[in-house]
Design a protein around this motif. Structure first.
Motif, PDB file in Angstrom:
ATOM      1  N   LEU A 117       0.806  -1.312   0.104  1.00 56.79           N
ATOM      2  CA  LEU A 117       0.214  -0.079  -0.257  1.00 56.79           C
ATOM      3  C   LEU A 117       0.690   1.383   0.070  1.00 56.79           C
ATOM      4  CD1 LEU A 117      -2.718  -1.086   2.624  1.00 56.79           C
ATOM      5  CD2 LEU A 117      -2.863  -1.160   0.217  1.00 56.79           C
ATOM      6  N   PRO A 118       0.434   2.339  -0.638  1.00 53.88           N
ATOM      7  CA  PRO A 118       1.241   3.728  -0.568  1.00 53.88           C
ATOM      8  C   PRO A 118       1.387   4.070   0.678  1.00 53.88           C
ATOM      9  CG  PRO A 118      -0.935   3.796  -1.772  1.00 53.88           C
ATOM     10  CD  PRO A 118      -0.857   2.589  -1.430  1.00 53.88           C
ATOM     11  N   HIS A 119       2.330   4.699   1.047  1.00 54.40           N
ATOM     12  CA  HIS A 119       2.694   5.390   2.296  1.00 54.40           C
ATOM     13  C   HIS A 119       2.948   4.367   3.476  1.00 54.40           C
ATOM     14  CE1 HIS A 119       1.900   8.945   0.205  1.00 54.40           C
ATOM     15  NE2 HIS A 119       0.617   8.532  -0.231  1.00 54.40           N
ATOM     16  N   VAL A 120       3.029   2.873   3.166  1.00 52.63           N
ATOM     17  CA  VAL A 120       3.184   1.904   4.325  1.00 52.63           C
ATOM     18  C   VAL A 120       4.676   1.702   4.121  1.00 52.63           C
ATOM     19  CG1 VAL A 120       2.688  -0.199   5.090  1.00 52.63           C
ATOM     20  CG2 VAL A 120       1.014   1.236   4.482  1.00 52.63           C
ATOM     21  N   ARG A 121       5.499   1.912   5.022  1.00 53.86           N
ATOM     22  CA  ARG A 121       6.900   1.219   5.022  1.00 53.86           C
ATOM     23  C   ARG A 121       6.994  -0.082   5.053  1.00 53.86           C
ATOM     24  NH1 ARG A 121      10.318   1.324   9.699  1.00 53.86           N
ATOM     25  NH2 ARG A 121       8.574   2.311  10.694  1.00 53.86           N
ATOM     26  N   SER A 122       7.940  -0.730   4.193  1.00 53.88           N
ATOM     27  CA  SER A 122       8.118  -2.075   4.035  1.00 53.88           C
ATOM     28  C   SER A 122       8.809  -2.355   5.207  1.00 53.88           C
ATOM     29  CB  SER A 122       8.758  -2.455   2.846  1.00 53.88           C
ATOM     30  OG  SER A 122       9.173  -3.783   2.477  1.00 53.88           O
ATOM     31  N   THR A 123       8.617  -3.394   6.068  1.00 56.98           N
ATOM     32  CA  THR A 123       9.217  -4.035   7.101  1.00 56.98           C
ATOM     33  C   THR A 123       9.029  -5.309   7.316  1.00 56.98           C
ATOM     34  OG1 THR A 123       7.325  -3.742   8.804  1.00 56.98           O
ATOM     35  CG2 THR A 123       8.908  -1.738   8.511  1.00 56.98           C
ATOM     36  N   ASP A 124       9.461  -6.157   8.121  1.00 57.28           N
ATOM     37  CA  ASP A 124       9.288  -7.471   8.250  1.00 57.28           C
ATOM     38  C   ASP A 124       7.819  -7.763   8.610  1.00 57.28           C
ATOM     39  OD1 ASP A 124      11.894  -8.291   7.899  1.00 57.28           O
ATOM     40  OD2 ASP A 124      12.302  -8.259  10.011  1.00 57.28           O
ATOM     41  N   GLU A 125       7.353  -6.874   9.384  1.00 58.59           N
ATOM     42  CA  GLU A 125       6.052  -7.291   9.721  1.00 58.59           C
ATOM     43  C   GLU A 125       4.725  -7.022   8.718  1.00 58.59           C
ATOM     44  OE1 GLU A 125       7.901  -5.430  11.550  1.00 58.59           O
ATOM     45  OE2 GLU A 125       8.248  -6.892  13.329  1.00 58.59           O
ATOM     46  N   THR A 126       5.209  -5.861   7.771  1.00 61.68           N
ATOM     47  CA  THR A 126       4.258  -5.194   6.834  1.00 61.68           C
ATOM     48  C   THR A 126       4.498  -6.253   5.453  1.00 61.68           C
ATOM     49  OG1 THR A 126       5.663  -3.628   5.797  1.00 61.68           O
ATOM     50  CG2 THR A 126       3.965  -3.167   7.602  1.00 61.68           C
ATOM     51  N   ARG A 127       5.349  -7.251   5.492  1.00 54.79           N
ATOM     52  CA  ARG A 127       5.671  -7.786   4.411  1.00 54.79           C
ATOM     53  C   ARG A 127       5.012  -9.395   4.566  1.00 54.79           C
ATOM     54  NH1 ARG A 127      10.616  -5.468   4.171  1.00 54.79           N
ATOM     55  NH2 ARG A 127      11.715  -6.954   5.513  1.00 54.79           N
ATOM     56  N   GLU A 128       4.646  -9.597   5.746  1.00 54.57           N
ATOM     57  CA  GLU A 128       3.702 -10.821   5.991  1.00 54.57           C
ATOM     58  C   GLU A 128       2.332 -10.547   6.081  1.00 54.57           C
ATOM     59  OE1 GLU A 128       4.964 -13.713   6.926  1.00 54.57           O
ATOM     60  OE2 GLU A 128       6.793 -13.171   6.582  1.00 54.57           O
ATOM     61  N   ALA A 129       1.518 -11.595   5.442  1.00 54.92           N
ATOM     62  CA  ALA A 129       0.164 -11.431   5.507  1.00 54.92           C
ATOM     63  C   ALA A 129      -0.427 -11.432   6.844  1.00 54.92           C
ATOM     64  CB  ALA A 129      -0.576 -12.481   4.760  1.00 54.92           C
ATOM     65  N   MET A 130      -0.099 -12.262   7.816  1.00 55.53           N
ATOM     66  CA  MET A 130      -0.638 -12.288   9.245  1.00 55.53           C
ATOM     67  C   MET A 130       0.303 -12.102  10.260  1.00 55.53           C
ATOM     68  SD  MET A 130      -3.848 -14.611  10.539  1.00 55.53           S
ATOM     69  CE  MET A 130      -3.147 -16.207  10.564  1.00 55.53           C
ATOM     70  N   VAL A 131       0.300 -11.703  11.220  1.00 57.41           N
ATOM     71  CA  VAL A 131       1.144 -11.844  12.393  1.00 57.41           C
ATOM     72  C   VAL A 131       0.424 -11.973  13.844  1.00 57.41           C
ATOM     73  CG1 VAL A 131       3.203 -10.810  13.632  1.00 57.41           C
ATOM     74  CG2 VAL A 131       3.136 -10.360  11.316  1.00 57.41           C
ATOM     75  N   LEU A 132       0.676 -13.101  14.406  1.00 59.15           N
ATOM     76  CA  LEU A 132      -0.126 -13.115  15.738  1.00 59.15           C
ATOM     77  C   LEU A 132       0.897 -12.817  16.852  1.00 59.15           C
ATOM     78  CD1 LEU A 132      -2.010 -16.662  15.006  1.00 59.15           C
ATOM     79  CD2 LEU A 132      -3.025 -14.412  14.631  1.00 59.15           C
ATOM     80  N   ILE A 133       0.435 -12.191  17.768  1.00 61.28           N
ATOM     81  CA  ILE A 133       1.249 -11.735  18.885  1.00 61.28           C
ATOM     82  C   ILE A 133       0.569 -11.885  19.991  1.00 61.28           C
ATOM     83  CG2 ILE A 133       2.195  -9.640  19.904  1.00 61.28           C
ATOM     84  CD1 ILE A 133       1.922  -7.978  17.284  1.00 61.28           C
ATOM     85  N   ASP A 134       1.424 -12.844  20.701  1.00 66.72           N
ATOM     86  CA  ASP A 134       0.764 -13.283  22.317  1.00 66.72           C
ATOM     87  C   ASP A 134       1.228 -12.115  22.968  1.00 66.72           C
ATOM     88  OD1 ASP A 134       0.430 -14.256  24.512  1.00 66.72           O
ATOM     89  OD2 ASP A 134       1.972 -16.024  24.398  1.00 66.72           O
ATOM     90  N   THR A 135      -0.093 -11.681  23.624  1.00 66.67           N
ATOM     91  CA  THR A 135       0.003 -10.519  24.821  1.00 66.67           C
ATOM     92  C   THR A 135      -0.218 -10.925  25.868  1.00 66.67           C
ATOM     93  OG1 THR A 135      -2.440 -10.274  24.434  1.00 66.67           O
ATOM     94  CG2 THR A 135      -0.989  -8.982  22.794  1.00 66.67           C
ATOM     95  N   ALA A 136      -0.167 -12.277  26.355  1.00 70.31           N
ATOM     96  CA  ALA A 136      -0.057 -12.770  27.674  1.00 70.31           C
ATOM     97  C   ALA A 136       0.811 -12.030  28.625  1.00 70.31           C
ATOM     98  CB  ALA A 136       0.009 -14.210  27.742  1.00 70.31           C
ATOM     99  N   GLY A 137       0.473 -11.358  29.516  1.00 70.42           N
ATOM    100  CA  GLY A 137       1.237 -10.772  30.679  1.00 70.42           C
ATOM    101  C   GLY A 137       1.653  -9.512  30.358  1.00 70.42           C
ATOM    102  N   CYS A 138       0.942  -8.908  29.220  1.00 70.08           N
ATOM    103  CA  CYS A 138       1.383  -7.461  28.768  1.00 70.08           C
ATOM    104  C   CYS A 138       0.187  -6.388  29.252  1.00 70.08           C
ATOM    105  CB  CYS A 138       1.232  -7.422  27.326  1.00 70.08           C
ATOM    106  SG  CYS A 138       2.718  -8.430  26.644  1.00 70.08           S
ATOM    107  N   GLY A 139      -0.764  -6.710  30.186  1.00 69.64           N
ATOM    108  CA  GLY A 139      -1.646  -6.022  30.778  1.00 69.64           C
ATOM    109  C   GLY A 139      -2.862  -5.759  29.610  1.00 69.64           C
ATOM    110  N   PHE A 140      -2.885  -6.696  28.813  1.00 65.95           N
ATOM    111  CA  PHE A 140      -4.309  -6.670  27.730  1.00 65.95           C
ATOM    112  C   PHE A 140      -5.016  -7.867  28.406  1.00 65.95           C
ATOM    113  CE2 PHE A 140      -0.525  -5.166  25.305  1.00 65.95           C
ATOM    114  CZ  PHE A 140      -1.388  -3.547  25.000  1.00 65.95           C
ATOM    115  N   GLU A 141      -5.945  -7.536  29.308  1.00 64.95           N
ATOM    116  CA  GLU A 141      -6.706  -8.635  29.941  1.00 64.95           C
ATOM    117  C   GLU A 141      -7.963  -8.964  29.137  1.00 64.95           C
ATOM    118  OE1 GLU A 141      -5.446 -10.514  32.415  1.00 64.95           O
ATOM    119  OE2 GLU A 141      -3.737  -9.178  32.339  1.00 64.95           O
TER     120      GLU A 141
END
Length: 83
Positions: free
Chosen positions: A46-70
């Motif tokens: 997409l225009p104006h989106v920087r190409s990074t490891d994360e934006t070049r992947e279709a899906m990234v699942l992030i474990d938020t356990a213990g990060c205060g996101f109850e």
């Protein structure tokens, strides 16, 4: 004969094929498919989106356990949300 009140639409036009496949298997018994026009779409494309490891992947699942996101869940236990 009665016609059904609802009909599932199986083609979606918004998600990359990887995301679509995950949600299709988890929520729609494998019946949902990504349209040819979007199946390879990435954020990095997409225009104006920087190409990074994360934006070049279709899906990234992030474990938020213990990060205060109850999580909260309904009494029925079928729906969850973050606080």
């Amino acid at each position: 004969a009665k016609s059904p009140a609802a009909h599932m639409l199986t083609m979606q036009y918004r998600m990359n094929e990887t995301i679509c496949r995950w949600s299709s298997e988890e929520l729609y018994d494998g019946r949902l498919v990504a349209a040819e026009s979007v199946k390879s779409r990435l954020l990095a494309d997409l225009p104006h989106v920087r190409s990074t490891d994360e934006t070049r992947e279709a899906m990234v699942l992030i474990d938020t356990a213990g990060c205060g996101f109850e999580e909260d869940s309904t009494e029925e236990g079928e729906s969850r949300s973050n606080r």
